[in-house]
Design a protein around this motif. Structure first.
Motif, PDB file in Angstrom:
ATOM      1  N   UNK A 298      65.068  40.444  58.213  1.00  0.00           N
ATOM      2  CA  UNK A 298      64.060  39.710  58.988  1.00  0.00           C
ATOM      3  C   UNK A 298      64.583  38.326  59.366  1.00  0.00           C
ATOM      4  N   UNK A 299      65.243  37.664  58.414  1.00  0.00           N
ATOM      5  CA  UNK A 299      65.812  36.340  58.686  1.00  0.00           C
ATOM      6  C   UNK A 299      66.853  36.425  59.795  1.00  0.00           C
ATOM      7  N   UNK A 300      67.663  37.473  59.743  1.00  0.00           N
ATOM      8  CA  UNK A 300      68.701  37.669  60.760  1.00  0.00           C
ATOM      9  C   UNK A 300      68.067  37.748  62.152  1.00  0.00           C
ATOM     10  N   UNK A 301      67.014  38.533  62.278  1.00  0.00           N
ATOM     11  CA  UNK A 301      66.335  38.655  63.575  1.00  0.00           C
ATOM     12  C   UNK A 301      65.753  37.316  64.024  1.00  0.00           C
ATOM     13  N   UNK A 302      65.191  36.573  63.086  1.00  0.00           N
ATOM     14  CA  UNK A 302      64.624  35.266  63.434  1.00  0.00           C
ATOM     15  C   UNK A 302      65.709  34.295  63.895  1.00  0.00           C
ATOM     16  N   UNK A 303      66.822  34.244  63.148  1.00  0.00           N
ATOM     17  CA  UNK A 303      67.910  33.337  63.520  1.00  0.00           C
ATOM     18  C   UNK A 303      68.576  33.761  64.827  1.00  0.00           C
ATOM     19  N   UNK A 304      68.735  35.072  65.031  1.00  0.00           N
ATOM     20  CA  UNK A 304      69.302  35.543  66.298  1.00  0.00           C
ATOM     21  C   UNK A 304      68.397  35.146  67.465  1.00  0.00           C
ATOM     22  N   UNK A 305      67.098  35.249  67.264  1.00  0.00           N
ATOM     23  CA  UNK A 305      66.162  34.834  68.315  1.00  0.00           C
ATOM     24  C   UNK A 305      66.285  33.337  68.567  1.00  0.00           C
ATOM     25  N   UNK A 306      66.360  32.562  67.495  1.00  0.00           N
ATOM     26  CA  UNK A 306      66.491  31.110  67.638  1.00  0.00           C
ATOM     27  C   UNK A 306      67.750  30.741  68.419  1.00  0.00           C
ATOM     28  N   UNK A 307      68.872  31.373  68.075  1.00  0.00           N
ATOM     29  CA  UNK A 307      70.146  31.074  68.748  1.00  0.00           C
ATOM     30  C   UNK A 307      70.109  31.534  70.203  1.00  0.00           C
ATOM     31  N   UNK A 308      69.459  32.652  70.461  1.00  0.00           N
ATOM     32  CA  UNK A 308      69.328  33.130  71.843  1.00  0.00           C
ATOM     33  C   UNK A 308      68.526  32.136  72.677  1.00  0.00           C
ATOM     34  N   UNK A 309      67.453  31.623  72.091  1.00  0.00           N
ATOM     35  CA  UNK A 309      66.584  30.690  72.822  1.00  0.00           C
ATOM     36  C   UNK A 309      67.202  29.295  72.932  1.00  0.00           C
TER      37      UNK A 309
END
Length: 173
Positions: free
Chosen positions: A125-136
């Motif tokens: 879940x953290x990975x998905x959150x951080x990937x979203x943050x980096x994408x944005x």
């Protein structure tokens, strides 16, 4: 010069930027006496209380700000950070989800939510959150750093190395 809520808020912001949070609190309390319904004053008050380690006062000020404006993503995000610091992770998660419900494109909130998930060892879940943050927010080094550490926990060595290389290019180890 007429003393207005705006005057006291501006003075408080200057004092807070100098690390004089007790004085900032005094100014903000004076501003709130003038304008009790100004959620920004309550939010700024919470920030100074938090900086002083007065977490209950910070929480109360954030809740007052939310009562006035229940649609401000920064209030929910800050409440999530504060609650996580206090170990109240279930309520912190609710605050982050509320923030993301208002602003799903806010990379900073995704990063903070990822920090909560990472601390609970919910690495996927953290990975998905951080990937979203980096994408944005591609230039948000904190999120990239957190993503690198999450990849390491997940054993995704190639992705971890890519993050490390990007951070190295940016002068961050």
């Amino acid at each position: 010069m007429k003393e207005t809520a705006e005057y006291f808020n501006s003075t408080a912001l200057l004092l807070a930027s100098e690390g004089k949070h007790a004085e900032a609190v005094a100014c903000l309390r004076q501003a709130i006496r003038i304008d009790k319904e100004n959620y920004v004053l309550w939010y700024n008050l919470a920030l100074s209380y938090r900086a002083m380690g007065q977490y209950d006062d910070a929480r109360n000020a954030l809740l007052q700000a939310l009562e006035i404006n229940p649609f401000d993503v920064d209030i929910f995000d800050t409440l999530g950070v504060l609650l996580h610091e206090l170990g109240e992770d279930t309520i912190a998660e609710d605050a982050y989800q509320a923030a993301l419900g208002i602003a799903p494109q806010n990379g900073r909130v995704w990063n903070n939510y990822g920090v909560l998930q990472f601390s609970q060892k919910r690495y996927e879940a953290a990975c998905k959150s951080f990937e979203t943050a980096v994408t944005l927010l591609p230039e948000f080094n904190d999120a990239l750093y957190n993503l690198r550490d999450t990849y390491e926990e997940l054993g995704k060595t190639d992705k971890m190395k890519k993050c490390s290389a990007i951070l190295a290019e940016r002068g961050i180890s």
